[in-house]
Structure formats: C-alpha cells, structure tokens
Write a protein that holds these residues in place. Sequence first.
Motif, mmCIF file in Angstrom:
data_model
loop_
_atom_site.group_PDB
_atom_site.id
_atom_site.type_symbol
_atom_site.label_atom_id
_atom_site.label_comp_id
_atom_site.label_asym_id
_atom_site.label_seq_id
_atom_site.Cartn_x
_atom_site.Cartn_y
_atom_site.Cartn_z
ATOM 1 N N LYS A 110 0.832 -1.272 -0.008
ATOM 2 C CA LYS A 110 -0.050 -0.134 -0.020
ATOM 3 C C LYS A 110 0.724 1.414 0.114
ATOM 4 C CE LYS A 110 -3.933 -2.126 2.271
ATOM 5 N NZ LYS A 110 -4.884 -2.115 3.487
ATOM 6 N N MET A 111 1.900 1.335 0.759
ATOM 7 C CA MET A 111 2.803 2.405 0.972
ATOM 8 C C MET A 111 3.458 2.639 -0.359
ATOM 9 S SD MET A 111 3.615 4.392 3.616
ATOM 10 C CE MET A 111 4.154 3.457 5.089
ATOM 11 N N THR A 112 3.724 1.863 -1.153
ATOM 12 C CA THR A 112 4.611 1.784 -2.157
ATOM 13 C C THR A 112 3.584 2.422 -3.383
ATOM 14 O OG1 THR A 112 5.917 -0.343 -2.090
ATOM 15 C CG2 THR A 112 5.525 0.567 -4.423
ATOM 16 N N ASN A 113 2.365 2.121 -3.352
ATOM 17 C CA ASN A 113 1.512 2.925 -4.277
ATOM 18 C C ASN A 113 1.284 4.098 -3.979
ATOM 19 O OD1 ASN A 113 0.856 0.942 -6.495
ATOM 20 N ND2 ASN A 113 -0.486 -0.137 -5.133
ATOM 21 N N ILE A 114 0.993 4.594 -2.597
ATOM 22 C CA ILE A 114 0.643 5.826 -2.149
ATOM 23 C C ILE A 114 1.950 6.701 -2.822
ATOM 24 C CG2 ILE A 114 0.613 7.247 -0.211
ATOM 25 C CD1 ILE A 114 -1.094 4.783 1.128
ATOM 26 N N TRP A 115 3.142 6.144 -2.499
ATOM 27 C CA TRP A 115 4.306 7.056 -2.901
ATOM 28 C C TRP A 115 4.298 7.062 -4.213
ATOM 29 C CZ3 TRP A 115 9.009 5.330 0.882
ATOM 30 C CH2 TRP A 115 8.671 5.516 2.213
ATOM 31 N N LEU A 116 4.317 6.328 -5.097
ATOM 32 C CA LEU A 116 4.444 6.187 -6.428
ATOM 33 C C LEU A 116 3.274 7.345 -6.907
ATOM 34 C CD1 LEU A 116 5.159 2.731 -7.485
ATOM 35 C CD2 LEU A 116 6.612 4.503 -7.432
ATOM 36 N N LYS A 117 2.028 7.386 -6.402
ATOM 37 C CA LYS A 117 1.047 8.049 -6.872
ATOM 38 C C LYS A 117 1.422 9.488 -6.557
ATOM 39 C CE LYS A 117 -3.755 8.903 -5.890
ATOM 40 N NZ LYS A 117 -3.697 10.206 -4.829
ATOM 41 N N ASN A 118 2.057 9.621 -5.559
ATOM 42 C CA ASN A 118 2.332 10.954 -5.078
ATOM 43 C C ASN A 118 3.337 11.657 -5.961
ATOM 44 O OD1 ASN A 118 2.225 13.440 -2.913
ATOM 45 N ND2 ASN A 118 4.585 12.623 -2.910
ATOM 46 N N ALA A 119 4.073 10.669 -6.111
ATOM 47 C CA ALA A 119 5.390 11.264 -7.374
ATOM 48 C C ALA A 119 4.732 11.465 -8.600
ATOM 49 C CB ALA A 119 6.412 10.144 -7.441
ATOM 50 N N GLN A 120 3.574 10.928 -8.975
ATOM 51 C CA GLN A 120 3.095 10.876 -10.436
ATOM 52 C C GLN A 120 2.214 12.369 -10.465
ATOM 53 O OE1 GLN A 120 -0.213 8.712 -12.166
ATOM 54 N NE2 GLN A 120 1.232 7.807 -13.359
ATOM 55 N N GLN A 121 1.795 12.808 -9.069
ATOM 56 C CA GLN A 121 0.666 13.692 -9.255
ATOM 57 C C GLN A 121 1.315 14.951 -8.393
ATOM 58 O OE1 GLN A 121 -3.036 12.155 -7.495
ATOM 59 N NE2 GLN A 121 -3.058 10.804 -9.386
ATOM 60 N N THR A 122 2.415 15.239 -7.919
ATOM 61 C CA THR A 122 3.010 16.377 -7.518
ATOM 62 C C THR A 122 4.314 16.511 -7.658
ATOM 63 O OG1 THR A 122 4.003 15.113 -5.356
ATOM 64 C CG2 THR A 122 1.742 16.004 -5.332
ATOM 65 N N PRO A 123 4.859 17.975 -7.769
ATOM 66 C CA PRO A 123 6.267 18.086 -8.209
ATOM 67 C C PRO A 123 7.398 17.397 -7.401
ATOM 68 C CG PRO A 123 5.243 20.178 -7.509
ATOM 69 C CD PRO A 123 4.041 19.029 -7.514
ATOM 70 N N ALA A 124 8.552 17.437 -7.912
ATOM 71 C CA ALA A 124 9.660 16.865 -7.001
ATOM 72 C C ALA A 124 10.043 17.966 -5.959
ATOM 73 C CB ALA A 124 10.770 16.282 -7.745
ATOM 74 N N VAL A 125 10.923 17.910 -4.791
ATOM 75 C CA VAL A 125 11.252 18.745 -4.161
ATOM 76 C C VAL A 125 12.547 19.847 -5.115
ATOM 77 C CG1 VAL A 125 11.258 17.554 -2.162
ATOM 78 C CG2 VAL A 125 13.285 17.489 -3.372
ATOM 79 N N PRO A 126 12.624 21.000 -4.686
ATOM 80 C CA PRO A 126 13.252 21.903 -5.561
ATOM 81 C C PRO A 126 14.629 21.622 -5.657
ATOM 82 C CG PRO A 126 11.719 23.230 -4.139
ATOM 83 C CD PRO A 126 11.908 21.909 -3.706
ATOM 84 N N GLU A 127 15.320 20.928 -4.596
ATOM 85 C CA GLU A 127 16.632 20.683 -4.610
ATOM 86 C C GLU A 127 17.271 19.477 -5.348
ATOM 87 O OE1 GLU A 127 15.107 19.476 -0.464
ATOM 88 O OE2 GLU A 127 14.959 21.109 -1.659
ATOM 89 N N SER A 128 16.094 18.610 -5.684
ATOM 90 C CA SER A 128 16.337 17.334 -6.483
ATOM 91 C C SER A 128 15.097 17.043 -7.130
ATOM 92 C CB SER A 128 16.547 16.224 -5.245
ATOM 93 O OG SER A 128 16.699 15.018 -5.830
ATOM 94 N N GLU A 129 15.486 16.385 -8.346
ATOM 95 C CA GLU A 129 14.334 15.896 -9.332
ATOM 96 C C GLU A 129 13.989 14.604 -9.102
ATOM 97 O OE1 GLU A 129 15.705 17.169 -13.252
ATOM 98 O OE2 GLU A 129 15.297 19.320 -12.806
ATOM 99 N N VAL A 130 14.407 14.055 -8.268
ATOM 100 C CA VAL A 130 14.222 12.500 -8.091
ATOM 101 C C VAL A 130 13.468 12.202 -6.403
ATOM 102 C CG1 VAL A 130 16.003 11.571 -9.466
ATOM 103 C CG2 VAL A 130 16.635 11.982 -7.002
#
Length: 414
Positions: A81-101
């Motif tokens: 469940k946590m894996t899907n939540i994190w992947l979805k969050n990465a698909q739908q929100t921008p990365a942090v300013p100091e790193s694109e990953v």
Amino acid sequence: MKSTNKPTAGKSTSVEQQSQAEPQLPMLMRGPQDPEFDLPKFFLSTKRTKGSSGNRTGKFQKSNALVHNNPQVAMTVMQQKMTNIWLKNAQQTPAVPESEVRWKIPTSEVFGQLEVSTRNHKHLEKIINQMMSIKVRWDVMNEKGIAKNYAVVFPYCKVEQGVITYEIQTEVIKLLNEFESYTNINLKEISKLSKKSSIPLYELASRYLNIGYSRWFEWDKFRDMLVAADNIPNNAKSWALFNARYLMPAVEDVNAQTDILVTIEQRKFNRKITHVRIAVTHNNNKNSLNNVALAGHSPEKFELFSQLIVLGFREKSAQLLMKQYSADEIKLAMEYTKKRLEATNLTKLQFPDRYLSHALKNKLYLEPASFTNGKSLELFAKGWGAVSGRSGAVITEEAWWKPRCIASSAWASG
C-alpha cells in the motif's frame, strides 16, 4: 521553483540538463544503491485545479510495466500500500526543488490514504526503513531489458517533523511517466484489502478489466507476480499450497471488498495445473459476495458462486442453482459452457447463464461436445443463448424445439 517541461504521453523528452551538487545524505538513511544519473526536468502529474485535493481522490494511472512486477521477497500488505501511495504522490506532485528524484508527503496524508485510525509513527518509521531494502523487477512480461535485473525502488527515505522525504529509482520514474499503456488503480479500493496477494491480484485483474480475461500464465510465473520471485515462501512452492494459502484468500478478499469480480481459470496437463488466467468483470454484487463470505461458506463454494456471477447469473439465481445441483455438476456444466464460449467457429453465445442452465437441466455436459472436435452441429451452433446469424435474435427453447416437433409429427403421419 525550477521550470518544468512535461513530456507527451509515451514519448521520451530531451531537455537541457542541470548540473547541481547532490546534497550529502546521512549514511544511515541511504539505501543499498544511490547511483548518479541525469533526468529530464519534469514532474509527473497533470496540473491540479484550484481547490482540488489531488492525492485524496485515490485515482492512480499506473504504468503496466509497473503492474507487471516481481518482488524479490514477499512484501507485506502495508509495504504494498505504501509503495502505491508514494508512486502516486510522485506522479501527481512536483519533486522537491533541490532534487528531481525526491518527493515529500506528510505522514498525516499517508495515514489518511491508508485509512487507518492509528497514528503509530514508530511503526510507520519501521515500515519506511524496510522500504529502502525492497527490490523489484519491473516489466516482467517483456522478459528483456529492465525485467532482467532487480532494483531498489526507494533508495533513500527520511522522516522529519511529520514529513516523509523519499527518492525513487530512475527507471521507475521513467515508467511513472508512461501513459501509453497503463492501468487505472483505485487506492481507496486497495486500502480495504488485507490478504498478502490481494493487491497484486487486484492490480493485475484491473489491467484486463475492459478485455474480460488475462493471458494464460504459467502458474509459477503467476505466483511470482503475486508473492515473490526469488525467496519464495515454503507454503507457496507448490500449486496446491499457493492456491490454498495465497490465491483463493486473495480472490475472496478482492471480490468481497472491491468494485471488480475475479475468478481464476485453470489448464491441466496430465492432471497437473500448468497454466492459469484471470477472468474479471465489474462487481455489481459486492454485498451478496460479502454475505456469502461472512456466512462461512468454504472457499470452494465462494469461488463457484463468483464464477456463476461472472457468467451472468444474478445473485438469487446463482444461490438457487447451488441449492439445486451439486458443486461437481455445476463445475462440469461450467466447463462445458466455457468450451462453447471459446468455440470461435460458432455463433457468438450471448447469454452464457441460460446456456449453462440448459446444460445442467439436460445433462449435456455428460455428452461429448461437438464443438470441441471440429464439427458444428446445429444444437451447439444455435443452442440456448446463441444469436441467430442474420437477424441477431436470441434462440429460445420454443424457437428451437417447436419446428422440430412439427417436422417429426409430419414425418410420422406421412
């Protein structure tokens, strides 16, 4: 904030690379691998409208290459469940300013999407530490390229002041942006699942929802996607154990808790199960299936009931049929009906439920089916539930038998 260039679906995007020093990470929080790489400057989401809650919708377009995966070891339900939540969050929100990953997500939002009442942060941190050692092979249907090697999905994670910062492996980031071939995943449905293999089964079945059937899998390859590919638990090393301990509980869980209805079909060779496939449809009888499960029926009867629903029976009709006939009789008639459905040389079967009822009533399953040996007798070509070739009208019992009775009487009187 950095300017973003969003690539078109299914195409790679080439943009000017930035050379920025990677901030030093605490060694304790580094995962097994922390490679250096260059990535296009984009974040993976469609733009959120003003006032929208974004991640709270539960919808997630997951690349099929990510759905088709082999974990190296069996993952817990919470890790899945946590894996899907994190992947979805990465698909739908921008990365942090100091790193694109790297991405951030509040722990409160994670608890909310998990739909758990507890706020045990220590347990959450324990799961997060485990996430940095999870290795997965992606796109395993391809059997080449990235499917050959395991990779750590989240090589870096940190919890600080109620916010989780995590890093995603480069190949996974690329796959998150694949919108050419994806599966619609509903995380609200996934949050209700509780069996070890339920989530991968739900995702794989959702992949084929619009088709109705998956491809045929060798049963052990199917097991690898639902449990683990390398460190396989002892209670999943044979078909019988895997079916009893993992597959059937997962089928029951998915059918009772989600909006899809799953059944498992099998192929045998020398009395051994060699291949399986998923039959899937929309679950319009979720409450009745849940009641069947709660009533204490055996997994075998629950599976039988689910298969009847897939073939088009209503809840009451399926329950009545199971009272009138034995499980063995229904299984034989079901196999007979499925063979008729697969007979592509014959008229399309429009109402499999009526055909199965007719086969049960007249014990047609005891006779050799002509459609399996290349012949095309009219009984099977235009039997119950079939469609007349030109008019498209359904052939009924009366329409089938009445002309033959008249013809027989005329022959006898003549």
